[in-house]
Design a protein around this motif. Structure first.
Motif, PDB file in Angstrom:
ATOM      1  N   LEU A 117      41.715  41.032  51.344  1.00 40.40           N
ATOM      2  CA  LEU A 117      42.169  40.562  50.029  1.00 40.40           C
ATOM      3  C   LEU A 117      41.182  40.887  48.912  1.00 40.40           C
ATOM      4  O   LEU A 117      41.489  41.676  48.025  1.00 40.40           O
ATOM      5  N   TYR A 118      39.996  40.303  49.002  1.00 39.83           N
ATOM      6  CA  TYR A 118      39.106  40.384  47.844  1.00 39.83           C
ATOM      7  C   TYR A 118      38.699  41.815  47.526  1.00 39.83           C
ATOM      8  O   TYR A 118      38.771  42.266  46.384  1.00 39.83           O
ATOM      9  N   ARG A 119      38.235  42.502  48.594  1.00 34.90           N
ATOM     10  CA  ARG A 119      37.725  43.848  48.332  1.00 34.90           C
ATOM     11  C   ARG A 119      38.810  44.766  47.746  1.00 34.90           C
ATOM     12  O   ARG A 119      38.585  45.373  46.692  1.00 34.90           O
ATOM     13  N   PRO A 120      39.998  44.883  48.413  1.00 36.95           N
ATOM     14  CA  PRO A 120      41.015  45.778  47.824  1.00 36.95           C
ATOM     15  C   PRO A 120      41.458  45.343  46.432  1.00 36.95           C
ATOM     16  O   PRO A 120      41.620  46.193  45.543  1.00 36.95           O
ATOM     17  N   VAL A 121      41.607  44.032  46.244  1.00 36.44           N
ATOM     18  CA  VAL A 121      42.057  43.578  44.920  1.00 36.44           C
ATOM     19  C   VAL A 121      41.012  43.923  43.866  1.00 36.44           C
ATOM     20  O   VAL A 121      41.343  44.444  42.791  1.00 36.44           O
ATOM     21  N   MET A 122      39.753  43.654  44.209  1.00 38.56           N
ATOM     22  CA  MET A 122      38.693  43.939  43.239  1.00 38.56           C
ATOM     23  C   MET A 122      38.624  45.426  42.929  1.00 38.56           C
ATOM     24  O   MET A 122      38.478  45.832  41.765  1.00 38.56           O
ATOM     25  N   GLN A 123      38.736  46.207  44.015  1.00 37.56           N
ATOM     26  CA  GLN A 123      38.673  47.658  43.805  1.00 37.56           C
ATOM     27  C   GLN A 123      39.829  48.128  42.933  1.00 37.56           C
ATOM     28  O   GLN A 123      39.637  48.925  41.992  1.00 37.56           O
ATOM     29  N   ALA A 124      41.023  47.610  43.247  1.00 35.93           N
ATOM     30  CA  ALA A 124      42.203  48.013  42.463  1.00 35.93           C
ATOM     31  C   ALA A 124      42.018  47.637  41.002  1.00 35.93           C
ATOM     32  O   ALA A 124      42.293  48.422  40.093  1.00 35.93           O
ATOM     33  N   MET A 125      41.529  46.405  40.802  1.00 34.50           N
ATOM     34  CA  MET A 125      41.355  45.943  39.421  1.00 34.50           C
ATOM     35  C   MET A 125      40.291  46.768  38.691  1.00 34.50           C
ATOM     36  O   MET A 125      40.468  47.138  37.528  1.00 34.50           O
ATOM     37  N   ASP A 126      39.198  47.028  39.433  1.00 32.66           N
ATOM     38  CA  ASP A 126      38.140  47.826  38.798  1.00 32.66           C
ATOM     39  C   ASP A 126      38.648  49.205  38.422  1.00 32.66           C
ATOM     40  O   ASP A 126      38.370  49.716  37.326  1.00 32.66           O
ATOM     41  N   ARG A 127      39.382  49.783  39.389  1.00 31.27           N
ATOM     42  CA  ARG A 127      39.889  51.127  39.129  1.00 31.27           C
ATOM     43  C   ARG A 127      40.854  51.120  37.939  1.00 31.27           C
ATOM     44  O   ARG A 127      40.829  52.008  37.092  1.00 31.27           O
ATOM     45  N   ARG A 128      41.701  50.098  37.918  1.00 33.74           N
ATOM     46  CA  ARG A 128      42.659  50.019  36.808  1.00 33.74           C
ATOM     47  C   ARG A 128      41.915  49.848  35.479  1.00 33.74           C
ATOM     48  O   ARG A 128      42.236  50.475  34.468  1.00 33.74           O
TER      49      ARG A 128
END
Lengths: 258, 229
Positions: A26-37
């Motif tokens: 959860l946290y890692r993919p969400v954070m990565q997605a948000m950062d990338r966005r």
């Protein structure tokens, strides 16, 4: 309300496993997605800003160009107007000159035609008058025209006033030349002797008289003594008629009336 | 009347007994992991995202904001621990409205386990942040005389944390059970609704308090350093 310590330890392990699982899924993919966005959005914003700046620069450039164009257009327009005005003036001047030339030419032509017409008229009228006079005189007094002319000339010579006579005599004394009689027609011997006698009697006695023919006299006789001259001439009458016709012609064909 | 799910034992092997607390905890764990995995499988980094991804992103960013507000620190380090505390307690409590389900948070064993985790996490984060010597020095501040009181305070707040959550959830279950026997139709529904609310509030309180304790251990001189972020 009891605490089962084995369950507690199991739950601690469960919780730690859940922490790992959620961190992994959860946290890692969400954070990565948000950062990338976020990064993507920042990039887009940067890009948009750069584009806006570029667009502004371009707009400025085109505005300047437009102003320059407007300025050039105004200049060209002004120049063209000035040129057109100049050309108009030149063309008008040329046209005026042309018109003046045409008018002058036309007036010359009219004048020439008038003169020609008058000349013609004069000859025709003279011929006609001569014919009419000849016929009328013949019919009325059974007289010859030439005879009458000679008669009339002698009458005039006889009735010369003193001043004219003195004038003619004065010129004859100075030059001592023969008196010359010129006539439009051939004078017969009778007429010649009558004329010579009349000159001798009324003007200068014994002067030599010479006869000559000059058609331009138009049916008339002229006496020349030195510089003095006496004549009876149909041309004088015709000249009056001519003057009259000319006056009429001038009043009907004047440029103001055309 | 069964009060604690610890008392429902499905299987026993020696001293270890597989009771309802552990089973329902597993169910909650599987549910959370499964949802996360399903949503994150089709992760979108563009501007168009699915509703579920949006929900999880809102949840995660909300937790991060709360951690940042409470801890005055960069939240990423604390997110897995605090976030999991909140999500686990919240989901375990929300599922309470399913008939036959018993919230693992209604067991003192679970809440104790969670409280022990917080109890352990506070010094661990503190030491990780300041180093062991600096951290341990807080216990003898302002004087060495305060050492026993500091230790007692540390333990008592852990116990309070455990008992608060347990009491709230257990009481909710008990109240529903009692009301069911008295007025079987209307009131239990209202109490269930109230239970959902208190369940969420408890999850929030537990997570926030854990963060406050951790922040207290690490924020002795973070006011100045936080300004960097």
């Amino acid at each position: 309300m009891s605490i089962d310590w084995i369950t507690v330890s199991a739950q601690i392990i469960n919780f730690l496993i859940l922490v790992w699982l959620l961190k992994r899924f959860l946290y890692r993919p969400v954070m990565q997605a948000m950062d990338r966005r976020e990064q993507h959005i920042f990039e887009q914003l940067d890009d948009a800003q750069a584009r806006e700046q570029k667009a502004n620069e371009k707009m400025q450039y085109y505005l300047e160009k437009m102003n320059e164009l407007a300025r050039t257009r105004d200049e060209i327009l002004a120049k063209t107007q000035e040129k057109a005005e100049q050309q108009k003036r030149q063309l008008l001047d040329e046209a005026r000159l042309e018109v003046a030339k045409v008018r002058e030419h036309w007036q010359n032509q009219v004048r020439l035609e008038k003169e020609e017409l008058l000349d013609n008229l004069r000859h025709q009228v003279s011929n006609a008058v001569q014919g009419i006079a000849r016929k009328a005189l013949g019919d009325l007094a059974n007289a010859d025209l030439e005879e009458q002319i000679v008669h009339s000339f002698i009458g005039r010579l006889v009735s010369l006033d003193k001043e004219s006579r003195a004038l003619m005599l004065g010129s004859s004394d100075d030059s001592a030349e023969p008196a010359r009689i010129s006539s439009a027609f051939e004078l017969d011997s009778g007429a010649r002797s009558r004329l010579t006698r009349a000159i001798h009697e009324h003007l200068i006695d014994g002067i030599d008289v010479k006869y000559s023919k000059s058609p331009e006299l138009l049916c008339g006789i002229a006496l020349t003594v030195g510089e003095g001259q006496l004549s009876w001439n149909l041309a004088d009458y015709l000249e009056q008629l001519n003057q009259h016709i000319e006056n009429v012609l001038v009043s009907t064909t004047s440029p103001e009336k055309l | 009347m069964t009060i604690s799910p610890d008392d429902i034992v499905f299987w026993r092997w020696g001293l270890f007994s597989l009771n309802a607390t552990i089973v329902f905890t597993w169910i909650v764990m599987i549910l959370l992991t499964l949802i996360s995995w399903l949503v994150m499988r089709r992760l979108s980094t563009g501007t168009k995202i699915s509703r579920w991804q949006n929900l999880l992103e809102v949840l995660v960013s909300g937790i991060r904001d709360q951690i940042r507000e409470v801890g005055h620190q960069k939240p990423d380090k604390y997110l897995p621990f605090i976030g999991t505390l909140f999500l686990f307690i919240a989901v375990a409590n929300i599922l309470n409205m399913i008939p036959g389900y018993m919230a693992p948070t209604g067991s003192l064993s679970t809440t104790t386990a969670l409280a022990i985790c917080v109890f352990a996490a506070v010094p661990l984060y503190g030491i990780a942040y300041e180093g062991p010597f600096n951290y341990l020095r807080h216990y003898i501040k302002p004087t060495i005389l305060m050492l026993p009181f500091n230790i007692i305070g540390e333990i008592s707040r852990t116990i309070a944390l455990a008992v608060r959550l347990y009491g709230n959830i257990m009481s909710g279950t008990v109240i529903v059970a009692i009301l069911l026997s008295l007025t079987p139709y209307f009131f239990p529904v209202v109490m269930q609704l109230l239970g959902l609310l208190t369940g969420m509030i408890q999850a929030y309180i537990f997570a926030i308090l854990a963060m406050v304790y951790i922040a207290a251990a690490t924020s002795a001189h973070t006011e100045s350093t936080y300004k960097k972020y």
